[in-house]
Design a protein around this motif. Structure first.
Motif, mmCIF file in Angstrom:
data_model
loop_
_atom_site.group_PDB
_atom_site.id
_atom_site.type_symbol
_atom_site.label_atom_id
_atom_site.label_comp_id
_atom_site.label_asym_id
_atom_site.label_seq_id
_atom_site.Cartn_x
_atom_site.Cartn_y
_atom_site.Cartn_z
ATOM 1 N N GLY A 76 0.921 -1.363 0.168
ATOM 2 C CA GLY A 76 -0.022 -0.007 0.022
ATOM 3 C C GLY A 76 0.930 1.240 0.038
ATOM 4 O O GLY A 76 0.482 2.231 0.665
ATOM 5 N N VAL A 77 1.833 1.182 -0.744
ATOM 6 C CA VAL A 77 2.787 2.459 -0.762
ATOM 7 C C VAL A 77 3.009 2.792 -2.027
ATOM 8 O O VAL A 77 2.506 2.025 -3.042
ATOM 9 N N GLN A 78 3.535 3.865 -2.402
ATOM 10 C CA GLN A 78 3.723 4.467 -4.032
ATOM 11 C C GLN A 78 4.754 3.582 -4.683
ATOM 12 O O GLN A 78 4.468 3.137 -5.947
ATOM 13 N N ALA A 79 6.119 3.228 -4.107
ATOM 14 C CA ALA A 79 7.024 2.405 -4.867
ATOM 15 C C ALA A 79 7.732 1.665 -3.854
ATOM 16 O O ALA A 79 8.149 1.984 -2.584
ATOM 17 N N VAL A 80 8.358 0.310 -4.231
ATOM 18 C CA VAL A 80 9.203 -0.393 -3.484
ATOM 19 C C VAL A 80 10.404 -0.513 -4.553
ATOM 20 O O VAL A 80 10.108 -1.156 -5.593
ATOM 21 N N TYR A 81 11.692 -0.276 -4.124
ATOM 22 C CA TYR A 81 12.688 -0.529 -4.976
ATOM 23 C C TYR A 81 13.497 -1.457 -4.136
ATOM 24 O O TYR A 81 13.739 -1.322 -2.823
ATOM 25 N N LEU A 82 14.396 -2.413 -4.697
ATOM 26 C CA LEU A 82 15.169 -3.382 -4.242
ATOM 27 C C LEU A 82 16.596 -3.097 -4.562
ATOM 28 O O LEU A 82 17.016 -3.266 -5.917
ATOM 29 N N LYS A 83 17.459 -2.990 -3.988
ATOM 30 C CA LYS A 83 19.046 -2.918 -4.439
ATOM 31 C C LYS A 83 19.519 -4.430 -4.253
ATOM 32 O O LYS A 83 19.751 -4.973 -3.288
ATOM 33 N N ASP A 84 19.706 -4.750 -5.416
ATOM 34 C CA ASP A 84 20.088 -6.236 -5.925
ATOM 35 C C ASP A 84 21.575 -6.340 -5.735
ATOM 36 O O ASP A 84 22.300 -6.043 -6.712
ATOM 37 N N GLU A 85 22.145 -6.960 -4.717
ATOM 38 C CA GLU A 85 23.606 -7.084 -4.471
ATOM 39 C C GLU A 85 23.767 -8.832 -4.901
ATOM 40 O O GLU A 85 24.853 -9.095 -4.424
ATOM 41 N N SER A 86 23.094 -9.299 -5.891
ATOM 42 C CA SER A 86 23.403 -10.668 -6.057
ATOM 43 C C SER A 86 24.788 -10.847 -7.048
ATOM 44 O O SER A 86 25.278 -12.033 -7.115
ATOM 45 N N ASN A 87 25.287 -9.706 -7.464
ATOM 46 C CA ASN A 87 26.357 -9.748 -8.408
ATOM 47 C C ASN A 87 27.412 -8.688 -8.336
ATOM 48 O O ASN A 87 26.987 -7.491 -9.036
ATOM 49 N N ARG A 88 28.080 -8.523 -7.349
ATOM 50 C CA ARG A 88 29.014 -7.251 -7.317
ATOM 51 C C ARG A 88 30.272 -7.816 -7.196
ATOM 52 O O ARG A 88 30.984 -8.605 -6.525
ATOM 53 N N PHE A 89 30.996 -7.154 -8.458
ATOM 54 C CA PHE A 89 32.358 -7.587 -8.937
ATOM 55 C C PHE A 89 32.541 -9.485 -8.902
ATOM 56 O O PHE A 89 33.178 -9.857 -8.683
ATOM 57 N N SER A 90 31.387 -9.975 -9.417
ATOM 58 C CA SER A 90 31.198 -11.443 -9.729
ATOM 59 C C SER A 90 31.047 -12.075 -8.707
ATOM 60 O O SER A 90 31.036 -13.505 -8.526
ATOM 61 N N LEU A 91 30.816 -11.545 -7.475
ATOM 62 C CA LEU A 91 30.568 -12.041 -6.214
ATOM 63 C C LEU A 91 29.142 -12.064 -5.848
ATOM 64 O O LEU A 91 28.676 -10.731 -6.193
ATOM 65 N N PRO A 92 28.587 -12.992 -5.240
ATOM 66 C CA PRO A 92 27.096 -12.806 -4.975
ATOM 67 C C PRO A 92 26.718 -12.334 -3.531
ATOM 68 O O PRO A 92 25.823 -12.411 -3.020
ATOM 69 N N SER A 93 27.409 -11.079 -3.253
ATOM 70 C CA SER A 93 27.042 -10.215 -2.200
ATOM 71 C C SER A 93 27.873 -8.898 -2.192
ATOM 72 O O SER A 93 28.642 -8.598 -2.936
ATOM 73 N N PHE A 94 27.245 -8.128 -1.280
ATOM 74 C CA PHE A 94 27.619 -6.534 -1.087
ATOM 75 C C PHE A 94 29.001 -6.630 -0.396
ATOM 76 O O PHE A 94 29.807 -5.718 -0.326
ATOM 77 N N SER A 108 18.919 -5.786 -0.609
ATOM 78 C CA SER A 108 19.141 -7.300 -0.690
ATOM 79 C C SER A 108 20.646 -7.745 -1.030
ATOM 80 O O SER A 108 20.979 -7.349 -2.062
ATOM 81 N N THR A 109 20.971 -8.263 0.129
ATOM 82 C CA THR A 109 22.371 -8.355 0.417
ATOM 83 C C THR A 109 23.156 -9.500 -0.509
ATOM 84 O O THR A 109 24.432 -9.506 -0.276
ATOM 85 N N GLU A 110 22.349 -10.384 -0.648
ATOM 86 C CA GLU A 110 23.101 -11.621 -1.309
ATOM 87 C C GLU A 110 22.181 -12.367 -2.276
ATOM 88 O O GLU A 110 21.048 -12.387 -2.331
ATOM 89 N N GLY A 111 22.917 -13.227 -3.363
ATOM 90 C CA GLY A 111 22.179 -13.901 -4.150
ATOM 91 C C GLY A 111 21.860 -15.340 -3.739
ATOM 92 O O GLY A 111 22.169 -15.566 -2.406
ATOM 93 N N ARG A 112 21.164 -16.021 -4.563
ATOM 94 C CA ARG A 112 20.598 -17.187 -4.204
ATOM 95 C C ARG A 112 21.765 -18.229 -3.779
ATOM 96 O O ARG A 112 22.785 -18.411 -4.537
ATOM 97 N N ARG A 113 21.537 -19.057 -2.881
ATOM 98 C CA ARG A 113 22.612 -20.109 -2.319
ATOM 99 C C ARG A 113 21.962 -21.233 -1.869
ATOM 100 O O ARG A 113 20.572 -21.127 -1.637
ATOM 101 N N ASP A 114 22.561 -22.475 -1.498
ATOM 102 C CA ASP A 114 21.776 -23.592 -1.066
ATOM 103 C C ASP A 114 21.720 -23.381 0.406
ATOM 104 O O ASP A 114 22.677 -22.766 1.135
ATOM 105 N N TYR A 115 20.713 -23.774 0.915
ATOM 106 C CA TYR A 115 20.353 -23.785 2.403
ATOM 107 C C TYR A 115 19.428 -25.077 2.852
ATOM 108 O O TYR A 115 18.596 -25.417 1.816
ATOM 109 N N ASP A 116 19.215 -25.495 3.907
ATOM 110 C CA ASP A 116 18.079 -26.337 3.992
ATOM 111 C C ASP A 116 16.797 -25.893 4.403
ATOM 112 O O ASP A 116 16.402 -24.674 5.084
ATOM 113 N N THR A 117 15.610 -26.408 3.524
ATOM 114 C CA THR A 117 14.539 -25.743 3.742
ATOM 115 C C THR A 117 13.672 -25.745 5.062
ATOM 116 O O THR A 117 13.873 -26.728 5.660
#
Length: 752
Positions: A54-72, A358-367
């Motif tokens: 219920g807001v005007q806009a939501v932006y996501l800072k996507d840090e899944s690829n920073r210098f070819s690493l999946p995190s900021f 959003s500080t990291e890209g997709r990775r493996d974890y136990d559901t």
């Protein structure tokens, strides 16, 4: 049912402003531009999420690829490594990477880097070490995912796995750096170690500047940042809490690792015990010392989320085309849990603009499983789905109690219930939860074991937790996850009752074998004025049960070749005389009157071992006996009984020799039905069931005896169940609910 942990608000943060950073952002930006693959990460507009909130806009800072690493993390780690190496070599801050490598090659002594990490920070330090050709050693907490370790090693670093948590790994990395005259690159500041953490935070400011550039003149009303030790949140506060800036800062942590939230509520920084979380990068127990003052003053709101909420948000972001791991999706999960009242407090309206980090890209974890279950039946089903078979029993040892202990800790933390992780024996944890009373009332303990017997031999799916015809099926459903679930819900209910006395849950390990869990909880100092163990009793109240003594008898022979009966004495044949006497002994016990509630004692031969090969006379035959005991019998009286049998054999059987020792023992349990605690429990159970409660004894052993031995009045009472330790096991769902209601009523009366 207790509500979940509330959002913390700091109204003074709205008008607080941060000091500008001491380091020029232009200098940091010029450094980052030297790194391979430099470029700003994308800022993604999430229109569906904005509509949802219920807001005007939501932006996501996507840090899944920073210098070819999946995190900021590389933003801070790279700048900190550069600054630290420049200081060691006496280089100017405008030195380029190529010149720094040349200086390193001609340095008077080799440099090495050390760091502790839950994943991305260590990988970033390892990358910088590789680029500069400096050796790197990374320390990770115990139970770090294997894939995470492989990724760090893939950057060329040596990885050392700590025996403890993140804070322990930090301490080990610090000690290793000092011992090896290396450089510790850590985002966690403490007394005497502040420069490098501050440089890491300065490196993160590049992300905030990118957001400004990407939004141009658009005003940000709320920025949401995950929190580990607090360095990224510090950068967000330093950047967005500038003079004449009205941006609010919301922080998010795992329910089970809420070091900032708890410090904010308490008003002072302190170490916190954490439990497992899929948000591994946020699993930190202490806020960085340089971050704490800024976060205490500049954070407008702080909340925590469950692993399940982070997992769902991660899946949703991936469906939107955004690669996000559990830490990265935490910001989305955070804004989703804001109520209408929370949004009003934060000043969010239909015209507001929200930025999610959003500080990291997709990775493996136990559901993870959901911790939302607020009724005992659903909670029983969840608990049954977790394999907690004992690692010390069965032909196929189970994984133990760690996974179910983590779930219980997460379930309690989600509701803001105090919990304690007790693990003197590695891999065999117990959880103690407590709802503290206001003072002046009696305390009550619910006790339930979290281990089960083996899954081997179970017909069908032992982890199904299916509800069929009013019965919940699966290994441990009856023994005793149904009773445990009832106790957990009753504990949560107690939080809403305004009690004077404490209500305590002891969810203990190892009851199926040696009862280490309850013993260790007691050794840790936990006590109560009354206790109820919630094993399945078919709704009868058990106020007496048998104990047991395990004895080992070593029968001695003489080893010799099988062709030399003149030299050898067969220990196994001699043991046969003992077995005959044991059979007679068992019959005498069976015929004795015994205890009127539990019946007579019993004895049987459990294990017999002897011999080395077919062609030799065996020199030793070991027989293990179990003697079930009743009130008045002790390990010593049993040992004397068995010894008298053996001494008779020494007299009657030529060449009979033995050694006897007590291997293990647990006492019988007995409390009169007329005891005030029993009477009070009986009255409430009778009222709850609509019929007079039935007191009786039992032939098995439970942790009641250990509690009673510490002077805690105790009874055994739990739901209806069948198939305990058998090929099919179930607990009656209605009886689980009956136990929940009665336990809640007992807590209300006993602790008020």
């Amino acid at each position: 049912m207790a509500p979940r942990r509330p959002v913390y608000f700091n109204p003074n943060a709205k008008t607080w402003t941060a000091e500008p950073p001491a380091t020029s952002l232009n200098l940091i930006n010029r450094f980052h531009q030297q790194l391979p693959g430099y470029g700003p990460t994308r800022l993604v507009r999430l229109d569906e999420v904005a509509k949802e909130l219920g807001v005007q806009a939501v932006y996501l800072k996507d840090e899944s690829n920073r210098f070819s690493l999946p995190s900021f993390k590389i933003l801070g780690a790279s700048w900190a490594v550069f600054r630290a190496v420049a200081r060691e070599l006496g280089l100017a801050l405008h030195t380029d990477i190529v010149s720094m490598k040349k200086a390193l090659a001609s340095a008077s002594r080799p440099l090495s880097l050390f760091a502790a990490t839950d994943g991305n920070h260590g990988r970033a330090v390892a990358r910088m070490g590789s680029d500069l050709e400096i050796p790197v050693e990374i320390y990770v907490p115990a139970n770090t995912h294997a894939a995470t370790i492989e990724l760090i090693e893939g950057e060329g670093a040596k990885v050392t796995v700590s025996a403890g948590n993140y804070d322990d790994a930090v301490a080990e990395a610090q000690a290793a750096a000092q011992q090896n005259a290396g450089i510790l690159i850590q985002d966690f500041a403490f007394d005497g170690y502040e420069d490098i953490p501050r440089w890491i935070t300065n490196g993160y400011l590049a992300m905030m500047r990118e957001i400004d550039d990407q939004l141009k003149d658009e005003q940000v009303d709320l920025v949401v940042t995950p929190v580990g030790v607090g360095s990224l949140a510090q950068a967000a506060v330093e950047h967005f809490k500038r003079e004449r800036n009205t941006t609010s800062v919301l922080t998010v942590e795992p329910d089970t690792a809420a070091c900032l939230w708890k410090s904010l509520v308490r008003g002072e920084k302190g170490p916190e015990q954490t439990a497992g979380t899929i948000m591994a990068g946020l699993n930190c127990g202490t806020v960085s010392s340089i971050s704490w003052p800024l976060l205490q003053s500049g954070v407008d709101a702080s909340l925590t989320i469950s692993d399940y909420e982070s997992h769902v948000a991660s899946l949703d972001l991936q469906a939107m085309g955004i690669s996000a791991g559990p830490c990265g999706s935490a910001s989305l999960a955070a804004v989703r849990r804001l109520t209408a009242a929370d949004k009003t407090t934060l000043g969010l309206t239909r015209d507001s603009v929200v930025v999610l980090l959003s500080t990291e890209g997709r990775r493996d974890y136990d559901t993870p499983l959901s911790v939302f279950a607020d009724d005992a039946v659903t909670l029983t089903q969840q608990l049954v789905q977790i394999n907690s078979a004992s690692p010390s029993m069965g032909t196929l040892p189970g994984p133990g109690e760690t996974a179910i202990a983590q779930y219980i800790a997460a379930w309690l933390a989600h509701r803001g219930i105090e919990s304690h992780w007790i693990e003197p024996t590695k891999g065999r944890p117990s959880i103690v939860g407590r709802v503290k009373g206001s003072g002046g009332g009696e305390s009550l303990m619910f006790n339930g074991h979290i281990d089960t017997v083996t899954l081997v031999g179970y017909e069908g799916d032992p982890l199904s937790g299916k509800l069929v015809d009013g019965k919940i099926y699966g290994r441990g459903a009856g023994d005793m996850k149904g009773g445990l679930a009832a106790a957990m819900i009753a504990l949560a209910n107690a939080k809403t009752l305004g009690l004077k006395g404490d209500v305590i849950l002891a969810a203990v390990a190892d009851e199926e074998d040696g009862s280490l869990g309850t013993e260790q909880v007691l050794n840790a100092g936990w006590r109560a004025d009354g206790a109820i163990v919630n094993e399945p009793t078919d709704l009868d109240i058990i106020n007496a049960h048998k104990g047991f003594v395990w004895l080992q008898v070593d029968i001695h022979g003489v080893a010799a070749h099988g062709s030399r009966p003149d030299l050898g004495t067969d220990a196994i044949s001699k043991a046969g005389y003992l077995l005959v006497e044991l059979d007679r002994y068992a019959e005498r016990l069976h015929q004795s009157p015994g205890d009127p509630r539990t019946g007579p004692g019993s004895v049987h031969c459990s294990i017999i071992k002897g011999g080395e090969e077919a062609s030799s006379y065996p020199a030793l035959c070991s027989v293990v006996l179990e003697r079930r005991t009743v009130a008045g019998e002790t390990a010593e009286t049993v040992r004397q009984e068995v010894q008298s049998l053996l001494d008779k054999l020494v007299h009657d059987v030529s060449g009979f020799k033995y050694d006897l020792r007590v291997v293990f023992q647990r006492p019988p349990f007995d409390i009169p039905a007329e005891h005030p605690f029993c009477a009070r429990v009986g009255d409430i159970v009778s009222e709850s069931l609509g019929e007079k409660a039935n007191f009786c004894g039992a032939s098995y052993w439970t942790d009641c005896a250990l509690l009673a031995a510490e002077g805690i009045p105790t009874v055994l009472w739990g739901p209806r169940g069948k198939g305990l330790h058998a090929s099919e096991e179930w607990v009656e769902a209605d009886s689980v609910q009956q136990v929940t209601d009665a336990l809640t009523a007992i807590a209300r009366q006993f602790c008020s």
